[in-house]
Design an enzyme around this catalytic site. Structure first.
Site, PDB file in Angstrom:
ATOM      1  N   GLY A  46     -40.422  17.307  18.768  1.00  0.00           N
ATOM      2  CA  GLY A  46     -39.066  17.335  18.878  1.00  0.00           C
ATOM      3  C   GLY A  46     -38.442  17.009  19.910  1.00  0.00           C
ATOM      4  O   GLY A  46     -39.150  17.167  21.024  1.00  0.00           O
ATOM      5  N   GLN A  51     -31.976  16.540  26.604  1.00  0.00           N
ATOM      6  CA  GLN A  51     -33.114  16.332  27.029  1.00  0.00           C
ATOM      7  C   GLN A  51     -33.365  14.844  27.719  1.00  0.00           C
ATOM      8  O   GLN A  51     -34.106  14.480  28.343  1.00  0.00           O
ATOM      9  CB  GLN A  51     -34.600  16.421  26.133  1.00  0.00           C
ATOM     10  N   CYS A  93     -42.647  22.660  25.626  1.00  0.00           N
ATOM     11  CA  CYS A  93     -41.426  21.910  25.715  1.00  0.00           C
ATOM     12  C   CYS A  93     -41.491  20.728  26.763  1.00  0.00           C
ATOM     13  O   CYS A  93     -42.059  20.984  27.821  1.00  0.00           O
ATOM     14  CB  CYS A  93     -40.258  22.850  26.468  1.00  0.00           C
ATOM     15  N   LEU A  94     -41.204  19.651  26.191  1.00  0.00           N
ATOM     16  CA  LEU A  94     -41.253  18.392  27.164  1.00  0.00           C
ATOM     17  C   LEU A  94     -40.717  18.301  28.408  1.00  0.00           C
ATOM     18  O   LEU A  94     -40.838  17.636  29.110  1.00  0.00           O
ATOM     19  CB  LEU A  94     -40.818  17.033  26.173  1.00  0.00           C
ATOM     20  N   HIS A 138     -36.130  25.591  18.255  1.00  0.00           N
ATOM     21  CA  HIS A 138     -36.411  25.210  19.767  1.00  0.00           C
ATOM     22  C   HIS A 138     -35.002  24.299  20.001  1.00  0.00           C
ATOM     23  O   HIS A 138     -34.679  24.562  21.121  1.00  0.00           O
ATOM     24  CB  HIS A 138     -37.741  25.007  19.827  1.00  0.00           C
ATOM     25  N   GLU A 139     -35.207  23.157  19.118  1.00  0.00           N
ATOM     26  CA  GLU A 139     -34.299  22.374  19.455  1.00  0.00           C
ATOM     27  C   GLU A 139     -32.889  22.512  19.265  1.00  0.00           C
ATOM     28  O   GLU A 139     -32.170  22.333  20.249  1.00  0.00           O
ATOM     29  CB  GLU A 139     -34.809  21.082  18.409  1.00  0.00           C
ATOM     30  N   HIS A 142     -31.663  23.849  22.492  1.00  0.00           N
ATOM     31  CA  HIS A 142     -31.345  23.042  23.747  1.00  0.00           C
ATOM     32  C   HIS A 142     -30.118  22.585  23.618  1.00  0.00           C
ATOM     33  O   HIS A 142     -29.451  22.215  24.465  1.00  0.00           O
ATOM     34  CB  HIS A 142     -32.274  21.746  23.535  1.00  0.00           C
TER      35      HIS A 142
HETATM   36 ZN    ZN Z   1     -37.875  21.834  24.356  1.00  0.00          ZN
END
Ligand code: ZN
Length: 177
Positions: A46, A51, A93-94, A138-139, A142
Site C-alpha cells: 500500500g 508518502q 513501511c516503504l 497502516h495506510e 499515514h
Molecule cells: Zn507505511
C-alpha cells in the site's frame, strides 16, 4: 510510468495530518496514477499520499498482492467506523525501508471511504479482515501523521530507530555504491 520518490522517515511531511479530498480534478487523477505506479515499482502492499509528499486523504493498496480480486484499490477520505479483534504481526513501511517489527492491529474493521466512479466520488462502506484490515489501518495512520513505529513499545522503537540511523548513515550509503 509516473513513479515519484517516496518520502523517507525524517521528512516532516510524514508527520502532518492530511486534508480531505473535496473535488475530482486533474490533480486527483495525477496523484492516483503516481501512487499506483510508485507502489507497484516499490513492490509495496500500500502507499498513502503523504508518502509522495501530497497532504491529502487518499491511499492505494496492492490488490494482486492481497488477493482481493475486484475490490477497490483507491481509497479517498477513508474512516474506520467499527473495529474488533486484535492480532500482532510483522510490519514494514516503504518510508522506513529495511525496518520490520511486530505491530498490534484490529483484525476486523468496518470502513467508510469514497471511491472514484466515472469521475465522481461515491461513498462505500465495507468490512475488511486480517491482512487487508492491517494494510488499511497502516495506510490510514499515514493520513494522520502516524508511522508503524509509533505503535511499538519504547524499547522496541528505540532499537528500530538505532537500526535506521545505521541504515541511513553516509558511510553505509558510500559502501553500497
Ligand atoms: Zn507505511
Amino acid at each position: 510510468m509516473s513513479v515519484v520518490p517516496i518520502r523517507l522517515f525524517g521528512d516532516p511531511v510524514l508527520r502532518q495530518r492530511a486534508e480531505p479530498v473535496d473535488q475530482v480534478d486533474h490533480n486527483l487523477h495525477r496523484w492516483i496514477k503516481e501512487l499506483v505506479h510508485t507502489m507497484e515499482a516499490a513492490d509495496g502492499l500500500g502507499l498513502a499520499a503523504p508518502q509522495i509528499g501530497v497532504l491529502r486523504r487518499l491511499f492505494v493498496i496492492n490488490l494482486p498482492a492481497l488477493e482481493l480480486g475486484d475490490a477497490p484499490r483507491v481509497f479517498i477520505n477513508p474512516e474506520i467506523l467499527a473495529k474488533e479483534g486484535w492480532d500482532v504481526a510483522e510490519e514494514g513501511c516503504l518510508s522506513l525501508p529495511g525496518l520490520y517489527a511486530p505491530v498490534g492491529r484490529y483484525t476486523r474493521i468496518r470502513v467508510r471511504a469514497q471511491i472514484l466512479e466515472e469521475d465522481t466520488l461515491k461513498t462505500i462502506t465495507f468490512d475488511a479482515e486480517d491482512l487487508y484490515a492491517r494494510v488499511i489501518q497502516h495506510e490510514l495512520d499515514h493520513l494522520n501523521g502516524v508511522l508503524f513505529i509509533d505503535h511499538l513499545p519504547l524499547r522496541e522503537r528505540a532499537r528500530l530507530l538505532a537500526q535506521w540511523k545505521g541504515l541511513s548513515a553516509p558511510s553505509h550509503r558510500t559502501s553500497s555504491d
